[in-house]
Design an enzyme around this catalytic site. Structure first.
Site, PDB file in Angstrom:
ATOM      1  N   ARG A  47       7.257   0.672  13.709  1.00 47.94           N
ATOM      2  CA  ARG A  47       7.799   0.004  12.406  1.00 47.94           C
ATOM      3  C   ARG A  47       8.804  -0.997  12.710  1.00 47.94           C
ATOM      4  NH1 ARG A  47       5.959   3.650   8.207  1.00 47.94           N
ATOM      5  NH2 ARG A  47       5.553   5.735   8.978  1.00 47.94           N
ATOM      6  N   SER A  95      13.222   2.545   3.293  1.00 50.26           N
ATOM      7  CA  SER A  95      13.810   3.236   4.690  1.00 50.26           C
ATOM      8  C   SER A  95      14.360   2.332   5.602  1.00 50.26           C
ATOM      9  CB  SER A  95      12.709   4.276   5.186  1.00 50.26           C
ATOM     10  OG  SER A  95      11.775   3.516   5.656  1.00 50.26           O
ATOM     11  N   ASN A 154       8.086  -5.621  -0.863  1.00 49.66           N
ATOM     12  CA  ASN A 154       8.116  -4.375  -0.001  1.00 49.66           C
ATOM     13  C   ASN A 154       6.726  -4.303   0.561  1.00 49.66           C
ATOM     14  OD1 ASN A 154       7.832  -2.134   1.655  1.00 49.66           O
ATOM     15  ND2 ASN A 154       9.020  -0.769  -0.125  1.00 49.66           N
ATOM     16  N   ARG A 174       5.641  12.262  -3.084  1.00 49.60           N
ATOM     17  CA  ARG A 174       5.484  13.088  -1.615  1.00 49.60           C
ATOM     18  C   ARG A 174       6.471  12.145  -0.664  1.00 49.60           C
ATOM     19  NH1 ARG A 174      -0.598  11.832  -1.177  1.00 49.60           N
ATOM     20  NH2 ARG A 174      -1.221  12.706  -3.422  1.00 49.60           N
ATOM     21  N   GLU A 183      12.502  -9.673   2.048  1.00 43.74           N
ATOM     22  CA  GLU A 183      11.651  -8.475   2.413  1.00 43.74           C
ATOM     23  C   GLU A 183      12.502  -7.118   1.952  1.00 43.74           C
ATOM     24  OE1 GLU A 183      10.686  -8.892   6.474  1.00 43.74           O
ATOM     25  OE2 GLU A 183       9.965  -6.546   6.727  1.00 43.74           O
ATOM     26  N   TYR A 189      11.719   8.908   1.524  1.00 40.31           N
ATOM     27  CA  TYR A 189      11.551   7.700   0.335  1.00 40.31           C
ATOM     28  C   TYR A 189      12.174   8.308  -1.016  1.00 40.31           C
ATOM     29  CZ  TYR A 189       8.195   5.749   3.515  1.00 40.31           C
ATOM     30  OH  TYR A 189       7.401   5.265   4.497  1.00 40.31           O
ATOM     31  N   ALA A 208       3.065  -0.474   4.982  1.00 37.91           N
ATOM     32  CA  ALA A 208       2.452  -0.620   6.314  1.00 37.91           C
ATOM     33  C   ALA A 208       1.887  -1.929   6.586  1.00 37.91           C
ATOM     34  CB  ALA A 208       1.531   0.400   6.415  1.00 37.91           C
ATOM     35  N   HIS A 264      12.519  -2.955   2.503  1.00 35.44           N
ATOM     36  CA  HIS A 264      12.314  -1.576   2.844  1.00 35.44           C
ATOM     37  C   HIS A 264      13.099  -0.527   2.485  1.00 35.44           C
ATOM     38  CE1 HIS A 264       9.231  -3.662   5.242  1.00 35.44           C
ATOM     39  NE2 HIS A 264      10.022  -4.295   5.888  1.00 35.44           N
ATOM     40  N   ARG A 303      13.111   4.450  12.714  1.00 36.24           N
ATOM     41  CA  ARG A 303      11.930   5.400  12.802  1.00 36.24           C
ATOM     42  C   ARG A 303      11.092   5.039  13.902  1.00 36.24           C
ATOM     43  NH1 ARG A 303       9.459   5.011   6.854  1.00 36.24           N
ATOM     44  NH2 ARG A 303       8.355   6.552   7.599  1.00 36.24           N
ATOM     45  N   PRO A 342       0.804  -1.269   0.066  1.00 38.96           N
ATOM     46  CA  PRO A 342      -0.012   0.069   0.192  1.00 38.96           C
ATOM     47  C   PRO A 342       0.824   1.310   0.088  1.00 38.96           C
ATOM     48  CG  PRO A 342      -0.200  -1.086   2.215  1.00 38.96           C
ATOM     49  CD  PRO A 342       0.369  -1.940   1.229  1.00 38.96           C
ATOM     50  N   ASN A 343       0.272   2.268  -0.880  1.00 42.74           N
ATOM     51  CA  ASN A 343       0.982   3.698  -0.742  1.00 42.74           C
ATOM     52  C   ASN A 343       2.242   3.832  -1.746  1.00 42.74           C
ATOM     53  OD1 ASN A 343      -1.255   4.772   0.649  1.00 42.74           O
ATOM     54  ND2 ASN A 343      -0.389   3.886   2.280  1.00 42.74           N
TER      55      ASN A 343
HETATM   56  O1  CA2 Z   1      10.513   1.855   3.961  1.00 44.74           O
HETATM   57  C1  CA2 Z   1       9.846   1.292   3.419  1.00 44.74           C
HETATM   58  O2  CA2 Z   1      10.023   0.526   2.291  1.00 44.74           O
HETATM   59  C2  CA2 Z   1       8.476   0.758   3.865  1.00 44.74           C
HETATM   60  O3  CA2 Z   1       8.008  -0.298   3.566  1.00 44.74           O
HETATM   61  C3  CA2 Z   1       7.361   1.883   3.387  1.00 44.74           C
HETATM   62  C4  CA2 Z   1       5.987   2.103   3.908  1.00 44.74           C
HETATM   63  C5  CA2 Z   1       6.209   2.042   5.497  1.00 44.74           C
HETATM   64  O4  CA2 Z   1       4.836   1.927   5.921  1.00 44.74           O
HETATM   65  C6  CA2 Z   1       7.050   1.124   6.202  1.00 44.74           C
HETATM   66  O5  CA2 Z   1       7.106   1.248   7.448  1.00 44.74           O
HETATM   67  C7  CA2 Z   1       8.256   1.126   5.540  1.00 44.74           C
HETATM   68  C8  CA2 Z   1       5.175   3.349   3.412  1.00 44.74           C
HETATM   69  C9  CA2 Z   1       5.150   3.140   1.985  1.00 44.74           C
HETATM   70  C10 CA2 Z   1       4.367   4.446   1.582  1.00 44.74           C
HETATM   71  O6  CA2 Z   1       5.346   5.136   0.600  1.00 44.74           O
HETATM   72  C11 CA2 Z   1       5.065   6.441   0.405  1.00 44.74           C
HETATM   73  C12 CA2 Z   1       5.652   7.104  -0.460  1.00 44.74           C
HETATM   74  C13 CA2 Z   1       5.593   8.417  -0.967  1.00 44.74           C
HETATM   75  C14 CA2 Z   1       4.527   9.152  -0.090  1.00 44.74           C
HETATM   76  C15 CA2 Z   1       3.816   8.358   1.058  1.00 44.74           C
HETATM   77  C16 CA2 Z   1       4.065   7.173   1.399  1.00 44.74           C
END
Ligand code: CA2
Length: 151
Positions: A116, A107, A79, A18, A103, A23, A82, A105, A112, A10-11
């Site tokens: 997380r 970030s 990936n 953003r 897996e 990211y 959340a 990520h 963080r 998701p996202n």
């Molecule tokens: O660091 C990562 O790749 C995460 O999997 C990214 C997830 C976050 O919830 C994990 O804790 C770590 C969030 C992905 C959403 O990505 C966005 C990118 C741009 C703007 C908003 C969200």
């Protein structure tokens, strides 16, 4: 040619548009391009997918578990976004489908928020790549290819 699934939760469709301070500025389309280029070098056909829906991700995990069982795929770079921190369903799907998963990520989740730091995916992952930015997708593909060669 064997396939590899690059799966995004998701996202991640918002990547590069953003939160660049967390990211980066690379879009998901750019990541797909990077993965296809690396897949070409590794002799793997890249299937690149993203969904905001947990059940859809579960279905794709099942699909690629069957592909691995049939000898047509080496597994997935995943990936889970959340869902990493919430999804027993994805944990069970990976385990149930016996899908080799790296897996990933973008970030460093351990630097963080506390929530997380826990992953439902890590106990059923073959390997984990964290905190290398989008380069992590390339590193994860290389790692999965290496594990597949070792058998
Ligand atoms: O660091 C990562 O790749 C995460 O999997 C990214 C997830 C976050 O919830 C994990 O804790 C770590 C969030 C992905 C959403 O990505 C966005 C990118 C741009 C703007 C908003 C969200």
């Amino acid at each position: 040619m064997a396939s590899v699934l690059v799966l995004n939760g998701p996202n991640l469709n918002l990547l590069g548009t953003r939160k660049p301070e967390v990211y980066g500025r690379t879009t998901l389309a750019d990541v797909e391009e990077m993965c296809r280029e690396e897949g070409g070098k590794l002799g793997l056909e890249v299937e690149f997918r993203q969904s905001n829906h947990e059940g859809q991700l579960v279905d794709w995990v099942h699909e690629f578990g069957a592909e691995v069982k049939a000898g047509r795929s080496i597994g997935a770079v995943f990936n889970p976004g959340a869902f990493t921190h919430t999804s027993a369903a994805l944990h069970d799907a990976i385990e149930g489908a016996s899908l080799p998963v790296i897996e990933l990520h973008i970030s460093n989740v351990h630097a963080r928020e506390e929530w997380r730091h826990h992953s439902f995916i890590s106990p059923v992952a073959r390997g984990i790549v964290v905190g290398f930015g989008v380069l992590g997708y390339v590193l994860a593909l290389q790692g999965l290819a290496q594990l597949a060669q070792e058998g």
